[in-house]
Design an enzyme around this catalytic site. Structure first.
Site, PDB file in Angstrom:
ATOM      1  N   LYS A  58       0.957  -1.287   0.010  1.00 55.17           N
ATOM      2  CA  LYS A  58      -0.093  -0.026  -0.062  1.00 55.17           C
ATOM      3  C   LYS A  58       0.925   1.244  -0.072  1.00 55.17           C
ATOM      4  CE  LYS A  58      -0.362  -0.443   5.031  1.00 55.17           C
ATOM      5  NZ  LYS A  58      -0.837  -1.129   6.073  1.00 55.17           N
ATOM      6  N   TYR A 309      14.900  31.611   2.536  1.00 54.91           N
ATOM      7  CA  TYR A 309      13.565  32.113   3.259  1.00 54.91           C
ATOM      8  C   TYR A 309      13.659  32.404   4.566  1.00 54.91           C
ATOM      9  CZ  TYR A 309      10.946  30.538  -0.762  1.00 54.91           C
ATOM     10  OH  TYR A 309      10.577  30.441  -2.364  1.00 54.91           O
TER      11      TYR A 309
HETATM   12  C1  PLP Z   1      -0.178  -1.776   6.832  1.00 55.52           C
HETATM   13  C2  PLP Z   1      -0.670  -2.993   7.357  1.00 55.52           C
HETATM   14  C3  PLP Z   1      -0.008  -4.112   7.428  1.00 55.52           C
HETATM   15  C4  PLP Z   1       1.770  -3.893   7.255  1.00 55.52           C
HETATM   16  O1  PLP Z   1       2.219  -3.378   8.617  1.00 55.52           O
HETATM   17  P1  PLP Z   1       3.557  -3.171   8.799  1.00 55.52           P
HETATM   18  O2  PLP Z   1       3.943  -3.049  10.144  1.00 55.52           O
HETATM   19  O3  PLP Z   1       4.394  -2.241   8.100  1.00 55.52           O
HETATM   20  O4  PLP Z   1       4.408  -4.539   8.602  1.00 55.52           O
HETATM   21  C5  PLP Z   1      -0.301  -5.375   8.005  1.00 55.52           C
HETATM   22  N1  PLP Z   1      -1.608  -5.329   8.179  1.00 55.52           N
HETATM   23  C6  PLP Z   1      -2.704  -4.468   8.003  1.00 55.52           C
HETATM   24  C7  PLP Z   1      -4.062  -4.744   8.274  1.00 55.52           C
HETATM   25  C8  PLP Z   1      -2.084  -3.220   7.828  1.00 55.52           C
HETATM   26  O5  PLP Z   1      -2.936  -2.202   7.434  1.00 55.52           O
END
Ligand code: PLP
Length: 417
Positions: A58, A309
């Site tokens: 993601k 700036y």
């Molecule tokens: C983002 C997410 C993961 C991965 O999490 P990490 O801590 O980066 O390994 C796993 N499960 C769910 C439901 C998530 O939202």
């Protein structure tokens, strides 16, 4: 009145420009494919047999570039992925990514046709949402979320009747059941007890369902910290370090963690949330991402003059400044302004001075002799004997690596090495 004529109108001309474009012309991300493979192999070595990786790609694979990373993962035999929303899943499908893709978040009912068309599995957020999914009328693949204590998504584990109701919904095909641990990163006894409670609640729910003849395919509950903190390294393995000894002692019964998938996110990219956690695992993991930018101008700043700036930096003696073509619009936190952060150029460290701009920043390069426009500045990564880690940046900004990485901008070029 403006009358603009575009000199390049023919498609061929545009294509030619595209081909000749140098991805290292401004600011870019380098992805170490060998490091990714190493991390995948390390995770696989910790997993029980028959437990597969379903990496979280993601948010552009935590800023790394979802298509590039998922393609590599496909090549390494990974054939299940987690995304946050349908558009992320569709991007993967349109780029030929094979395997299961699970949407971990909310999909609006008007997007259900997309789930169907692009073969994306959807999590069941709660019982009313299952009803809405079922009402779509066409077959949808789902994973039922079971809330064991995080209280964000999922059907509460004690509401077994609701879970069974979902099984009876004629348009839903149940590919999996899962939960999410919310304190598995912590070694504190009270947090370990909480995690234990969550794991037990999940498996009890599954056991009850199985007892009544409900099939329970596709179980998953561990993300990065769960995999590292809860799984044994090797059966019967002797500890080679105090950390590993504690790790082995704390390890859960593999049976309690039996699952069909794990959902690693941050760990796959070779770091953990904080610098101190990343250091604990630095012998086992390799960071995948480096962030680099061009030095575009080198100039003097004479004693008494100010730069940038808000004229926040004033030179006490004569200095030499480098302008570097990366800024906060690329995701570099503005908190690193005013000497808090540094960059590496030609193996030397140079503090960021003044305020980071939207597209550029200035560094004090007075100590660097051989420097000129066209040189490369390392923002995250190694140069000579020095290294700047994303964990250090996260600490400096009071956040976690996940946030720094996932905010790296779309304007950065991504290059797989
Ligand atoms: C983002 C997410 C993961 C991965 O999490 P990490 O801590 O980066 O390994 C796993 N499960 C769910 C439901 C998530 O939202």
């Amino acid at each position: 009145m403006w009358k603009t004529e575009y000199p390049l109108s023919a498609n061929e001309e545009n294509d030619k420009m595209q081909e000749e474009h140098n991805p290292k012309s401004r600011a870019w991300i380098e992805l170490d494919a060998a490091a990714l493979e190493h991390n995948v192999n390390f995770l696989r070595s910790r997993l029980p047999e028959n437990c597969r990786l379903m990496p979280a790609v993601k948010a552009e694979a935590y800023g790394h570039g979802a298509v590039l990373i998922s393609r590599e993962l496909n090549r390494l035999g990974v054939d299940a992925f987690c995304v946050a929303c349908p558009s992320e899943g569709i991007q993967l499908r349109k780029n030929g990514i094979k395997g299961e893709i699970l949407v971990l978040g909310y999909t609006s009912p008007e997007d259900f046709p997309l789930l169907y068309r692009y073969q994306l599995a959807q999590i069941v957020l709660d019982y009313p949402y299952a009803q809405v999914l079922n009402r779509f009328g066409k077959t949808l693949h789902v994973h039922i979320g079971i809330d064991t204590g995080m209280h964000r998504l999922g059907i509460r584990c004690e509401n077994l009747e609701q879970i069974k109701e979902v099984y009876r919904m004629e348009n839903l095909i149940i590919d999996g059941l899962f939960s999410h641990l919310c304190a598995s990163d912590s070694p504190l006894p009270e947090h370990r007890a909480f995690t234990e409670k969550q794991i037990r609640a999940f498996h009890q729910t599954i056991a009850l369902l199985k007892k009544e003849g409900y099939p329970c395919p596709g179980l998953h509950l561990l993300a990065s910290y769960g995999i590292l903190n809860l799984l044994r390294t090797e059966p019967g393995q002797a500890a080679s370090s105090p950390r590993e000894a504690a790790d082995l002692q704390n390890a859960w019964e593999p049976k309690a963690l039996a699952a069909d998938y794990v959902r690693p996110g941050i760990v796959l990219y070779g770091v953990l949330g904080t610098e101190s956690d990343s250091l604990l695992w630095k012998d086992s993991l390799r960071p995948v991402l480096s962030l680099k930018a061009k030095v575009t101008s080198v100039r003097p700043l004479y004693a008494g003059e100010s730069a940038g700036y808000g004229i926040t930096f004033t030179a006490k003696q004569d200095r030499k400044l480098a302008t570097i073509s990366i800024g906060y619009a690329d995701g570099l936190p503005r908190e690193l302004s005013g000497g808090r952060g540094s960059v590496l150029i030609n193996g030397c460290k140079a503090p960021i001075i003044g305020r980071i701009c939207m597209d550029q920043l200035s560094a004090d390069v007075s100590e660097i002799e051989n420097i000129q426009a066209g040189d490369t500045a390392v923002i995250i990564g190694k140069s000579g004997k020095h290294e700047i880690t994303v964990g250090q940046l996260a600490d400096q900004c009071g956040t976690i690596t996940n946030e720094i990485l996932s905010r790296l901008g779309g304007r950065l070029e991504r290059i797989l090495l």
